[in-house]
Design an enzyme around this catalytic site. Structure first.
Site, PDB file in Angstrom:
ATOM      1  N   LYS A   1      30.402  39.727  45.915  1.00  0.00           N
ATOM      2  CA  LYS A   1      31.684  39.427  45.288  1.00  0.00           C
ATOM      3  C   LYS A   1      32.788  39.935  46.202  1.00  0.00           C
ATOM      4  CE  LYS A   1      31.941  39.670  40.916  1.00  0.00           C
ATOM      5  NZ  LYS A   1      31.997  40.110  39.494  1.00  0.00           N
TER       6      LYS A   1
ATOM      7  N   ASP B   1      33.833  41.926  28.456  1.00  0.00           N
ATOM      8  CA  ASP B   1      34.051  40.533  28.835  1.00  0.00           C
ATOM      9  C   ASP B   1      32.768  39.727  28.623  1.00  0.00           C
ATOM     10  OD1 ASP B   1      35.634  38.407  29.709  1.00  0.00           O
ATOM     11  OD2 ASP B   1      34.963  38.619  31.777  1.00  0.00           O
TER      12      ASP B   1
ATOM     13  N   GLY C   1      40.227  33.010  40.277  1.00  0.00           N
ATOM     14  CA  GLY C   1      41.510  33.568  40.669  1.00  0.00           C
ATOM     15  C   GLY C   1      41.402  34.959  41.249  1.00  0.00           C
TER      16      GLY C   1
END
Length: 929
Positions: free
Chosen positions: A120, A212, A99
């Protein structure tokens, strides 16, 4: 879906407005939006959609679930495609998409470095100032040069304003997939985790928190090398806070729920402890094959609730197959439990500490996280305990204010070995001080010689005590088991043997007097200390003379003249201001006495002063620092400052580990007192875990020895609180046997109180009352009048009086406790419990208003003591009493609300089957009928 804005020129205004919107409380944002002036009407839909996206991002997986926002692309551009140029890179093929953006395999197109990179391409394009923020992110992450961290090579915007990040391209599989494909055994998986820990610990050392950690961000190459990816939502640590980096500011509370820590779910400030937790989840999944929480509905809300409140099942219980369960049982159960503790302060203090335990497990060495192996051994040893370890340990009786283990000076072989070790430690400190003083050129030769002489005398004292104990133990080994009293009498005779120097004899008499003092034979202690004082004076050993006089003052304070003894200790602390070891000893004695009397303010004052003196010394050893921190923690716990106390205990245990003393007598005492702090916070189940850890360490120290009296007693008490009456009664009987053999007055009274409490909870009120009456008669004058042992009897008598309808007598007893606690400045769990008990009696007397006032005051104290812990039995009890008082006053709706709020506190700290929980649920049922 149409673009958010018509042109990039509108972004400055949109950015300004969205900042204003996010400054509003969540429930006020729609009203703010509706009130915008007419000229902003065309942007209202854009702002509304951005606010929805922000709300969604609050708990989204940063790269997997965050909704993509449609943004205007440069004219004719349809998105990245193979062959496109992005900055100096040419896109080769897409590696993945989420997303937040896509990741492409790319190579430079400018003739420089031909290495492949993972490029990225975030969707967060066109935002003004993005280039500067990404450059800052690049500068932070570029500092992470580690073999197990994928490097960030560069980050910028291309000619069209599109952001890109060039990272090291890793050909590997997520760690869990790699382990499955290679059929790795448990040991091989642990070795992979060691690499992950190395990478995370390195990032923490560079002040970066990952935030994360999950299998998808931990790749393993075919040759078994770990690479940690994606610091995209990392934070830079500054002191005790965290500074948001560019990507974290855009991501908000972005996280992957399955691996998020409780504080991350709550939205609290994050520390490195959050990465410890997430790494614990990764390790659990890698080793067990499933994640720690089993969900019924599978919703995000259910998962977040489980992360905050649900107990993690033991890895060995959750595993499938006997071989895997066996491999996980013990060490790995304990390691994962500590890593996944709900409270950040109760986890491993660092990832490096977690790594050390994984490595210790592989080496078969003792862990910082002690596995729960004591229960079968305790059953086997219950009938053949020896007197010496348990009798000695009675000196450390610490139930809610008792004695705080007196440096646990009796834990090893009737306290003699501990005394010898203390003397040796003191000698070593004196040696180091002498070396330091000699090394200072500004110091005179005379001063340096004086320091060396002090070191020589300290060594002489240590040698004398060690030699004395060797002789004493040699005699004891040749005999059948003897009582503590007989051993001490034999020690006295041995100490009178001629030939030793005055210093040596004084040191031995001081050690024996310390034993007598610890076992409440104060007259004999005073007699021997008088002899030791005379010998120390004749031997001109001023250091030893100071120790003797400090113990003399402590004995006086524990006996018939407490105020005179305390005054003498205060004067000694001031007199020895230039001798830090003696000053600390005097201040520590003052802190212990305050703890005995439940005087929280004085306990904190003297513990803090002792710590300051220690920190000013040239080389404050980790073990000494640990003792000082734990001493301060005890005072904080008495004062109801639970969060500080728990953090201090965690710090103390870490320092014991650093000082290679994690299995020392003092460490056993600190684990015990940590359990008491957990009990004050309202979590008896967690308290039991701490006591069990202390039992494990104590049994490791002496597998055939008797457990410390204070530890046995505290564990028995918490078993009774959890309504495990039969096990609690058996534990109370064991405490009684140890106390009787030791001759420790406080210990005997403690054991009788436990026995009476067990009888009362089991329904034998007459038996409980008979025990209390006998104990009051036999021990009055033998223990401190305001001490916890006698106050415990008063509390029990008041409860029995309430049960039997003797309400005025019950009220008088509880008033005595409240006055005693108030005088000592106690503001923690015991005070909340006392006020709650008074509320129960006032309710029975029909005084609903006063009962409500006491219940509400109890609730305030309980919430303070609860701190950041999610649930508290004391808070639940206070809410239950508040509801009962409100119901008595006709406030049925408020009562039902209080009882509903109390229910999860009881369920999560006492369990669904506990009588208190069932009583509360009956109250709720009655009010809804």
């Amino acid at each position: 879906m149409r673009p958010l804005i018509e042109s990039a020129a509108q972004w400055p205004l949109v950015e300004s407005l969205i900042d204003q919107a996010l400054d509003q409380p969540v429930d006020e944002r729609q009203r703010w939006l509706d009130a915008l002036p007419p000229e902003h009407t065309p942007l209202k839909d854009t702002l509304r959609r951005l606010l929805r996206a922000h709300a969604s991002a609050e708990s989204a997986d940063i790269f997997g679930q965050l909704p993509a926002l449609p943004l205007p692309l440069p004219s004719g551009q349809q998105g990245p495609a193979a062959g496109d140029l992005v900055g100096p890179y040419r896109l080769l093929r897409e590696l993945g998409q989420g997303g937040m953006g896509s990741v492409w395999l790319a190579e430079r197109n400018d003739g420089q470095l031909k290495r492949p990179v993972a490029l990225k391409l975030p969707h967060l394009s066109w935002a003004p100032g993005l280039a500067e923020r990404m450059a800052r992110e690049r500068d932070i992450l570029a500092t992470l040069e580690h073999a197990h961290i994928a490097r960030l090579y560069d980050a910028a915007l291309d000619g069209h304003g599109r952001p890109w990040l060039a990272l090291e391209y890793v050909q590997g599989r997520p760690i869990d997939e790699h382990a499955r494909e290679k059929s790795l055994d448990v040991g091989q998986r642990v070795r992979l985790l060691l690499q992950v820990c190395d990478a995370v610990a390195y990032a923490h050392s560079r002040l970066v928190i990952h935030r994360d950690l999950k299998p998808a961000n931990i790749l393993v190459t075919d040759d078994g090398q770990v690479k940690l990816l994606d610091f995209g939502i990392a934070k830079l640590v500054q002191g005790d806070t965290t500074e948001a980096t560019a990507l974290t500011a855009m991501a908000g509370r972005a996280m992957t729920r399955d691996y998020a820590s409780p504080e991350q779910v709550r939205g609290d400030a994050l520390t490195t402890a959050s990465d410890v937790y997430s790494l614990g989840v990764v390790a659990y999944e890698l080793l067990v094959g499933v994640r720690p929480y089993t969900l019924q509905r599978g919703s995000a809300a259910e998962l977040e609730e489980a992360i905050e409140t649900a107990e993690v099942p033991l890895a060995s219980k959750a595993a499938t197959g006997p071989a895997l369960r066996k491999a996980l049982h013990g060490d790995l159960d304990a390691i994962l439990n500590l890593a996944l503790a709900k409270s950040a302060v109760q986890r491993y203090p660092t990832v490096a500490a977690l790594r050390q335990d994984f490595e210790q497990h592989l080496l078969g060495q003792p862990l910082q996280a002690q596995p729960d192996r004591w229960r079968p051994r305790l059953r086997r040893l219950a009938q053949r305990y020896r007197w010496w370890l348990g009798g000695a340990a009675a000196a450390g009786l610490t139930l809610l204010g008792g004695l705080y283990a007196q440096l646990a000076v009796m834990l090893a072989l009737a306290a003699g070995v501990a005394a010898a070790l203390w003397q040796r430690q003191q000698a070593l400190v004196q040696r180091d001080l002498a070396r330091a003083e000699r090394a200072r050129a500004a110091q005179s030769a005379e001063h340096a010689l004086a320091a060396a002489e002090r070191a020589r005398l300290a060594q002489e004292r240590a040698s004398a005590v060690a030699e004395f104990l060797t002789e004493l133990l040699g005699q004891a080994q040749a005999d059948t088991p003897i009582t503590l009293g007989e051993l001490l009498l034999r020690a006295e005779k041995l100490a009178q043997v001629e030939g030793a120097s005055p210093t040596q004899r004084a040191a031995v008499l001081h050690a024996i007097a310390d034993m007598y003092s610890a076992y409440s034979n104060l007259s004999k202690a005073a007699e021997l200390l008088g002899q030791a004082e005379t010998l120390a004076l004749s031997g001109q050993d001023m250091e030893l003379l100071g120790q003797v006089r400090i113990l003399q003052a402590t004995v006086i304070a524990q006996g018939s003249n407490p105020s005179a003894g305390i005054l003498a200790l205060e004067q000694l602390a001031q007199q020895h201001a230039g001798q830090p070891l003696l000053a600390i000893k005097a201040m520590t004695g003052l802190a212990y006495l305050a703890q005995n009397n439940n005087d929280a303010a004085a306990a904190i004052l003297w513990a803090d002063r002792a710590q300051q003196v220690l920190l000013a010394m040239p080389w404050p050893a980790p073990r000494a620092q640990a003792q000082a921190l734990a001493n301060l923690a005890y005072g904080k716990s008495l004062a109801g400052q639970t969060d500080e106390a728990l953090a201090l205990y965690a710090d103390a245990m870490q320092r014991y580990q650093q000082g290679h003393a994690a299995e020392s007598a003092e460490a056993v005492s600190v684990l015990n007192n940590w359990g008491l702090a957990e009990l004050v916070s309202g979590n008896p189940q967690r308290a039991l875990q701490r006591f069990d850890s202390a039992v494990t360490v104590a049994l490791r120290r002496s597998p055939d020895g008797e457990l410390p009296l204070y530890l046995l007693g505290n564990r028995a008490r918490v078993l009774l609180i959890l309504h495990q009456v039969e096990e609690g009664l058996a534990a109370a009987a064991q405490v009684g046997r140890v106390a009787a053999r030791s001759g420790h007055a406080d210990g005997e009274l403690f054991a009788l109180s436990l026995h009476a409490d067990a009888l009362r909870r089991g329904g034998d009120r007459a038996g409980a009352r008979a025990l209390i009456d006998g104990a009051t008669k036999n021990f009055e004058g033998r223990v401190p009048a305001g001490g916890p042992a006698l106050m415990g009897l008063v509390r029990l008598r008041s409860l029995l009086d309430l049960d039997d309808g003797r309400l005025e007598s019950a009220l008088a007893g509880i008033e005595q406790i409240v006055v005693s606690y108030s005088a000592g400045g106690m503001a923690g769990g015991p005070m909340a419990s006392a006020l709650g008990g008074r509320a129960d009696i006032l309710l029975a007397l029909g005084d609903g208003k006063r009962a409500l006032a006491d219940a509400q005051q109890s609730l305030l104290i309980s919430r303070q003591s609860q701190g950041r812990q999610p649930h508290s039995a004391e808070t639940g009890m206070a809410l239950r009493r508040q509801g009962q008082a409100q119901a008595a006053l006709g406030l049925a709706t408020l009562a039902a609300a209080a009882w509903a709020e109390a229910e999860p506190h009881f369920i999560h700290t006492l369990g669904r089957e506990h009588p208190q929980t069932q009583h509360l649920q009956q109250l709720l049922k009655n009010c809804t009928a």
